[in-house]
Write an enzyme that holds these catalytic residues in place. Structure first.
Site, PDB file in Angstrom:
ATOM      1  N   CYS A 141      -3.788  -3.259  -5.488  1.00 56.84           N
ATOM      2  CA  CYS A 141      -3.750  -3.945  -6.534  1.00 56.84           C
ATOM      3  C   CYS A 141      -3.387  -2.868  -7.704  1.00 56.84           C
ATOM      4  O   CYS A 141      -4.068  -1.963  -7.921  1.00 56.84           O
ATOM      5  CB  CYS A 141      -5.273  -4.560  -6.866  1.00 56.84           C
ATOM      6  SG  CYS A 141      -5.408  -5.263  -8.678  1.00 56.84           S
ATOM      7  N   GLU A 162       2.036  -8.626  -7.234  1.00 60.77           N
ATOM      8  CA  GLU A 162       2.339  -8.090  -5.851  1.00 60.77           C
ATOM      9  C   GLU A 162       3.671  -8.078  -5.897  1.00 60.77           C
ATOM     10  O   GLU A 162       4.421  -8.944  -6.394  1.00 60.77           O
ATOM     11  CB  GLU A 162       1.326  -8.865  -4.717  1.00 60.77           C
ATOM     12  CG  GLU A 162       1.587  -7.998  -3.403  1.00 60.77           C
ATOM     13  CD  GLU A 162       0.895  -6.869  -3.725  1.00 60.77           C
ATOM     14  OE1 GLU A 162       1.844  -5.787  -3.967  1.00 60.77           O
ATOM     15  OE2 GLU A 162      -0.219  -6.587  -3.677  1.00 60.77           O
TER      16      GLU A 162
END
Length: 260
Positions: free
Chosen positions: A2, A103
């Site tokens: 993340c 992502e």
């Protein structure tokens, strides 16, 4: 992993879900990046509190943060052993609210930016660890790292890691470091069921941390992807032409200089 995430829910909705009494007012954020202050929920004197923590954990024992690796994520599998995280796992567990995260899926020709968000449209809670670093002059910096776990099977093709989620009915156990041990809390750090998250491709504008607006979380069409690709190729061509031009001018100047 993340490395960027989003908070767009109204502050009041976040306060109601996490159950703190503070009433902070903050704008939606569409591209939160490491080293920036991020909202977090902590326990202070047995009461849930809202806090702003710098994203990038600095352990208390670090002498010079400039010479220390930025710790934005903590792998769940090693938080009990790693010196940087084990004390925080025992005493300073916290939560980070999020409406989704970005992502970058590795493709043969490029990295594809994706917005990953809860499929039910609800606010998520990322497991996190906090630490306060004290400098040589007594200055304090409150810092945080987001815990990651192995990606669920449906998310694995995007990336092999993902943020660890804490369900609302487990908020108290995760935050209560006195009543719940670090090893007990470890049991919460598991991948979510498949289907928990949905995702779609977004503009490569998210690559730049300076960009922070609602357009970043809008789905991009195939035509939009093609247009961005054409723009990248055009920029490369322009850069190459500019480089050749500089080389030519330098060569010409060198030749002229050799005559004198």
């Amino acid at each position: 992993m993340c490395g960027r995430f989003v908070i767009t829910s109204p502050p009041e909705a976040i306060r109601r879900l996490f159950g703190y009494e503070d009433q902070p007012n903050f704008p939606p954020r569409y591209n939160i990046a490491p080293t920036q202050p991020i909202p977090a929920v902590i326990i202070e004197n047995d009461v849930r509190r809202f806090a702003l923590l710098r994203w990038g954990l600095i352990p208390a024992w670090v002498k010079d943060p400039r010479q220390f690796t930025l710790l934005i994520n903590a792998r769940a599998e090693t938080v009990l052993e790693k010196p940087a995280f084990k004390n925080a796992m025992k005493r300073r567990r916290c939560l980070v609210p999020a409406d989704g995260y970005y992502e970058w899926q590795a493709l043969p020709s490029r990295k594809r930016p994706l917005f990953v968000h809860p499929a039910d449209g609800q606010l998520a809670a990322f497991a996190a660890l906090a630490e306060t670093w004290t400098g040589p002059n007594g200055e304090e910096v409150d810092t945080v790292a987001i815990v990651t776990v192995a990606a669920s099977a449906d998310l694995a093709p995007l990336h092999h890691r993902m943020p660890a989620l804490i369900a609302p009915d487990h908020f108290s156990q995760w935050l209560d470091c006195r009543a719940v041990s670090d090893r007990e809390a470890m049991q919460m750090l598991v991948p979510p069921p498949e289907g928990t998250f949905s995702w779609y491709e977004v503009s490569s504008a998210v690559n730049a941390t300076a960009n922070d607006d609602a357009q970043l979380v809008e789905a991009v069409s195939a035509e939009g992807v093609a247009a961005e690709g054409a723009a990248r190729e055009a920029a490369k061509t322009t850069k190459k032409s500019s480089s050749r031009s500089r080389v030519t001018k330098t060569t010409a100047n060198n030749d002229q200089g050799s005559l004198f």
